[in-house]
Design a protein around this motif. Structure first.
Motif, PDB file in Angstrom:
ATOM      1  N   THR A 172     -44.113   4.312  -7.146  1.00 48.26           N
ATOM      2  CA  THR A 172     -43.212   4.082  -8.272  1.00 48.26           C
ATOM      3  C   THR A 172     -42.500   2.743  -8.122  1.00 48.26           C
ATOM      4  O   THR A 172     -42.389   1.966  -9.080  1.00 48.26           O
ATOM      5  CB  THR A 172     -42.193   5.228  -8.370  1.00 48.26           C
ATOM      6  N   ASN A 173     -42.017   2.462  -6.917  1.00 50.73           N
ATOM      7  CA  ASN A 173     -41.366   1.175  -6.686  1.00 50.73           C
ATOM      8  C   ASN A 173     -42.336   0.013  -6.853  1.00 50.73           C
ATOM      9  O   ASN A 173     -41.937  -1.073  -7.284  1.00 50.73           O
ATOM     10  CB  ASN A 173     -40.741   1.148  -5.290  1.00 50.73           C
ATOM     11  N   PHE A 174     -43.589   0.223  -6.516  1.00 46.61           N
ATOM     12  CA  PHE A 174     -44.594  -0.828  -6.683  1.00 46.61           C
ATOM     13  C   PHE A 174     -44.727  -1.236  -8.147  1.00 46.61           C
ATOM     14  O   PHE A 174     -44.898  -2.416  -8.462  1.00 46.61           O
ATOM     15  CB  PHE A 174     -45.933  -0.339  -6.132  1.00 46.61           C
ATOM     16  N   GLN A 175     -44.629  -0.260  -9.052  1.00 47.00           N
ATOM     17  CA  GLN A 175     -44.688  -0.591 -10.479  1.00 47.00           C
ATOM     18  C   GLN A 175     -43.462  -1.412 -10.880  1.00 47.00           C
ATOM     19  O   GLN A 175     -43.571  -2.420 -11.597  1.00 47.00           O
ATOM     20  CB  GLN A 175     -44.758   0.689 -11.332  1.00 47.00           C
ATOM     21  N   LEU A 176     -42.290  -0.988 -10.439  1.00 46.06           N
ATOM     22  CA  LEU A 176     -41.051  -1.678 -10.804  1.00 46.06           C
ATOM     23  C   LEU A 176     -41.010  -3.100 -10.238  1.00 46.06           C
ATOM     24  O   LEU A 176     -40.617  -4.048 -10.924  1.00 46.06           O
ATOM     25  CB  LEU A 176     -39.850  -0.877 -10.316  1.00 46.06           C
ATOM     26  N   VAL A 177     -41.430  -3.249  -8.994  1.00 43.69           N
ATOM     27  CA  VAL A 177     -41.428  -4.563  -8.363  1.00 43.69           C
ATOM     28  C   VAL A 177     -42.363  -5.514  -9.110  1.00 43.69           C
ATOM     29  O   VAL A 177     -42.062  -6.703  -9.279  1.00 43.69           O
ATOM     30  CB  VAL A 177     -41.847  -4.431  -6.879  1.00 43.69           C
ATOM     31  N   ASN A 178     -43.484  -4.995  -9.593  1.00 45.91           N
ATOM     32  CA  ASN A 178     -44.461  -5.852 -10.257  1.00 45.91           C
ATOM     33  C   ASN A 178     -44.119  -6.141 -11.714  1.00 45.91           C
ATOM     34  O   ASN A 178     -44.857  -6.868 -12.384  1.00 45.91           O
ATOM     35  CB  ASN A 178     -45.858  -5.256 -10.135  1.00 45.91           C
ATOM     36  N   TYR A 179     -43.034  -5.594 -12.179  1.00 44.81           N
ATOM     37  CA  TYR A 179     -42.491  -6.003 -13.473  1.00 44.81           C
ATOM     38  C   TYR A 179     -41.252  -6.883 -13.301  1.00 44.81           C
ATOM     39  O   TYR A 179     -41.083  -7.871 -14.013  1.00 44.81           O
ATOM     40  CB  TYR A 179     -42.103  -4.787 -14.316  1.00 44.81           C
ATOM     41  N   PHE A 180     -40.377  -6.540 -12.376  1.00 44.84           N
ATOM     42  CA  PHE A 180     -39.027  -7.084 -12.381  1.00 44.84           C
ATOM     43  C   PHE A 180     -38.675  -7.983 -11.188  1.00 44.84           C
ATOM     44  O   PHE A 180     -37.523  -8.386 -11.062  1.00 44.84           O
ATOM     45  CB  PHE A 180     -38.015  -5.941 -12.483  1.00 44.84           C
ATOM     46  N   THR A 181     -39.618  -8.283 -10.320  1.00 45.86           N
ATOM     47  CA  THR A 181     -39.357  -9.275  -9.275  1.00 45.86           C
ATOM     48  C   THR A 181     -40.438 -10.343  -9.325  1.00 45.86           C
ATOM     49  O   THR A 181     -41.502 -10.147  -9.916  1.00 45.86           O
ATOM     50  CB  THR A 181     -39.336  -8.660  -7.862  1.00 45.86           C
ATOM     51  N   LYS A 182     -40.165 -11.464  -8.697  1.00 41.28           N
ATOM     52  CA  LYS A 182     -41.174 -12.518  -8.618  1.00 41.28           C
ATOM     53  C   LYS A 182     -42.380 -12.022  -7.827  1.00 41.28           C
ATOM     54  O   LYS A 182     -42.269 -11.124  -6.986  1.00 41.28           O
ATOM     55  CB  LYS A 182     -40.595 -13.758  -7.927  1.00 41.28           C
ATOM     56  N   PRO A 183     -43.562 -12.600  -8.080  1.00 41.92           N
ATOM     57  CA  PRO A 183     -44.713 -12.254  -7.242  1.00 41.92           C
ATOM     58  C   PRO A 183     -44.401 -12.514  -5.776  1.00 41.92           C
ATOM     59  O   PRO A 183     -43.659 -13.438  -5.437  1.00 41.92           O
ATOM     60  CB  PRO A 183     -45.808 -13.213  -7.752  1.00 41.92           C
ATOM     61  N   TYR A 184     -44.968 -11.695  -4.913  1.00 40.77           N
ATOM     62  CA  TYR A 184     -44.684 -11.837  -3.490  1.00 40.77           C
ATOM     63  C   TYR A 184     -45.171 -13.188  -2.990  1.00 40.77           C
ATOM     64  O   TYR A 184     -46.332 -13.560  -3.154  1.00 40.77           O
ATOM     65  CB  TYR A 184     -45.351 -10.724  -2.679  1.00 40.77           C
ATOM     66  N   ASN A 185     -44.278 -13.922  -2.353  1.00 40.95           N
ATOM     67  CA  ASN A 185     -44.578 -15.210  -1.750  1.00 40.95           C
ATOM     68  C   ASN A 185     -43.932 -15.218  -0.375  1.00 40.95           C
ATOM     69  O   ASN A 185     -42.704 -15.160  -0.269  1.00 40.95           O
ATOM     70  CB  ASN A 185     -44.021 -16.348  -2.615  1.00 40.95           C
ATOM     71  N   PRO A 186     -44.724 -15.252   0.697  1.00 39.97           N
ATOM     72  CA  PRO A 186     -44.127 -15.153   2.036  1.00 39.97           C
ATOM     73  C   PRO A 186     -43.109 -16.250   2.324  1.00 39.97           C
ATOM     74  O   PRO A 186     -42.209 -16.055   3.144  1.00 39.97           O
ATOM     75  CB  PRO A 186     -45.340 -15.245   2.977  1.00 39.97           C
TER      76      PRO A 186
END
Length: 504
Positions: free
Chosen positions: A160-174
């Protein structure tokens, strides 16, 4: 399957706290007919709730926003300005506008382009936290059963958090994940909490990884039912998260484990062979002129290809006026398919009046009622192929690709072309194109667009564009900017959390 209506006290008030503010009148309400979870059996029934495997209600699904934003789709003017509460938001998403949520507080619109798709997930997090925090103290059930159920809830929470993160945070960048604003890590089911800290993207991903790594050891190889999490499904989700993070060695490790556990299942998922199902006498026939072929996309109970069956309403032309009705695929997307790719049978070149051709030869997905978003075998195969290719194992990646393509395309055209086998980068690009062929108009490409925006293999490409066609060739053009890879949080959410920074 039987749908259980068990919910915990304050499920509704949680949404009020998060989206509308903390008001005493909400805190005093126990919704009529709701049941307080007390026993292990109560908590177990909570996990059977349709809210966990049908993500969205009333024809609005959580992947509709993603479907509207994917670069593989176009729009048709003749259907673009339909009346209805969903269409302003749908148009805003297609045009990659900055502000797609209403300024009203509380928001009242009930379509996929408004906070409903967000609130569906937040409500589920509340229930999952209730299970995670309280099931161990419930009456009845063995300690092992409670541990399994808690682990299921943790895996579900990570998903569920994976869906939210992929809408409302920037793409993962190390390079920036430790400073980029994340999505609030919510671990409690305390409705009196009034503020939520966004934290960082790194903290969001660490939380998901922690949930899954703790859960996997206590999950069964065979799920309670296809809509419940198994060990292999949790491993697959963790592998996908690692892939999105660019941790390709970790990704292939988890995806290989998922396939190993899948092989041990009593009823593992199996691919449909479109060479059979769409040929004369096949189970996908006849092809309805309005609804297209019969398939898992039109039948919610068909879980043959599912390791973990989770789906969401789609909303294309199927006799109803959903906010994605104006979407088509343009010539650039059509050109990705070989002429005898059976997946083209899922599209029509005729408008819903059953008479008028869609201008310019564009096509519309016409059998898509449900988008499969859990752990589906086609996605799992392509994720593994990509991880193999990125790790330099081209032969393994080609073997995976050929398994899928031999079940989707006539044999003479199914082999991966030599031009895609030149090097790792060429094969990765081909796999992403294969993902478009498999999932066009379903929303998956939007999430791929986000993660690939930080990928060196795809650097230097022109910005994505959407075309709103007025006739065969003329169109209004919308260009995606980097900021719009991330949705802004709803104003009501930000207003009720003093100091919370919104996305640009």
């Amino acid at each position: 399957m039987k749908l259980h209506k068990y919910v915990t006290v304050a499920t509704i008030t949680f949404l009020s706290v998060v989206l509308c503010g903390c008001k005493k009148s909400f805190l005093e309400i126990v919704p009529k007919g709701n049941i307080v979870a007390v026993t292990y059996d109560d908590y177990d029934k909570l996990m059977n709730g349709s809210n966990f495997y049908v993500l969205g209600t009333g024809g609005a699904g959580i992947y509709q926003p993603a479907a509207l934003m994917g670069a593989e789709v176009s729009a048709e003017q003749y259907a673009y300005n339909f009346l209805g509460t969903g269409y302003p938001g749908a148009r805003a998403l297609f045009q990659w506008e900055a502000n797609i949520f209403p300024e009203t507080d509380p928001p009242t619109d009930a379509d996929a382009s408004k906070p409903q798709f967000m609130s569906v997930l937040l409500k589920n997090i509340y229930i999952l936290n209730k299970i995670i925090n309280d099931v161990s103290g419930s009456a009845g059930g063995t300690e092992q059963q409670k541990l399994r159920l808690r682990s299921e809830a943790m895996a579900q929470r990570a998903f569920t958090n994976f869906q939210l993160v992929n809408y409302f945070t920037k793409p993962y960048n190390p390079a920036s994940a430790s400073t980029d604003p994340g999505f609030p890590v919510i671990k409690t089911s305390d409705i009196t909490v009034k503020t939520f800290d966004r934290g960082t993207v790194q903290q969001s991903y660490d939380f998901m990884i922690s949930d899954l790594t703790q859960a996997i050891a206590n999950l069964p190889v065979d799920p309670v039912m296809k809509t419940r999490v198994s060990r292999g499904a949790a491993e697959a989700i963790l592998g996908k998260i690692y892939l999105f993070m660019g941790r390709y060695n970790d990704a292939i490790t988890m995806l290989n484990r998922a396939f190993a556990d899948m092989a041990s299942m009593k009823t593992p998922p199996k691919l449909y062979d479109y060479n059979i199902e769409l040929a004369p006498g096949g189970s996908f026939l006849p092809i309805d002129p309005l609804y297209g072929p019969n398939s898992p996309f039109t039948n919610a109970s068909d879980v043959k290809e599912s390791m973990w069956a989770v789906f969401t309403y789609a909303g294309t032309y199927n006799g109803f006026q959903f906010p994605t009705n104006f979407l088509t695929i343009p010539s650039k997307t059509i050109a990705l398919f070989s002429p005898n790719d059976w997946r083209l049978k899922f599209y029509t070149d005729i408008q819903p009046d059953m008479t008028t051709p869609i201008p310019g030869g564009r096509l519309q997905r016409n059998n898509l009622k449900y988008i499969r978003i859990g752990v589906e075998l086609p996605d799992l195969i392509l994720l593994k192929a990509e991880a193999e290719a990125r790790n330099g194992n081209i032969s393994a990646a080609l073997a995976d690709l050929n398994i899928l393509r031999s079940n989707r395309i006539v044999p003479a055209e199914a082999t991966v072309p030599a031009s895609a086998q030149v090097d790792n980068a060429s094969l990765v690009r081909f796999i992403i194109e294969e993902r478009i062929r498999e999932f066009a108009a379903e929303g998956h490409h939007w999430f791929d667009m986000r993660r690939l925006s930080t990928d060196p293999i795809f650097s230097g490409q022109p910005a994505a564009q959407h075309f709103l066609y007025t006739d065969d060739t003329n169109a209004t053009t919308y260009t995606l900017t980097p900021n719009r890879l991330t949705l802004r949080l709803p104003p009501s959410y930000v207003n009720q959390n003093p100091g919370m920074v919104n996305n640009p």
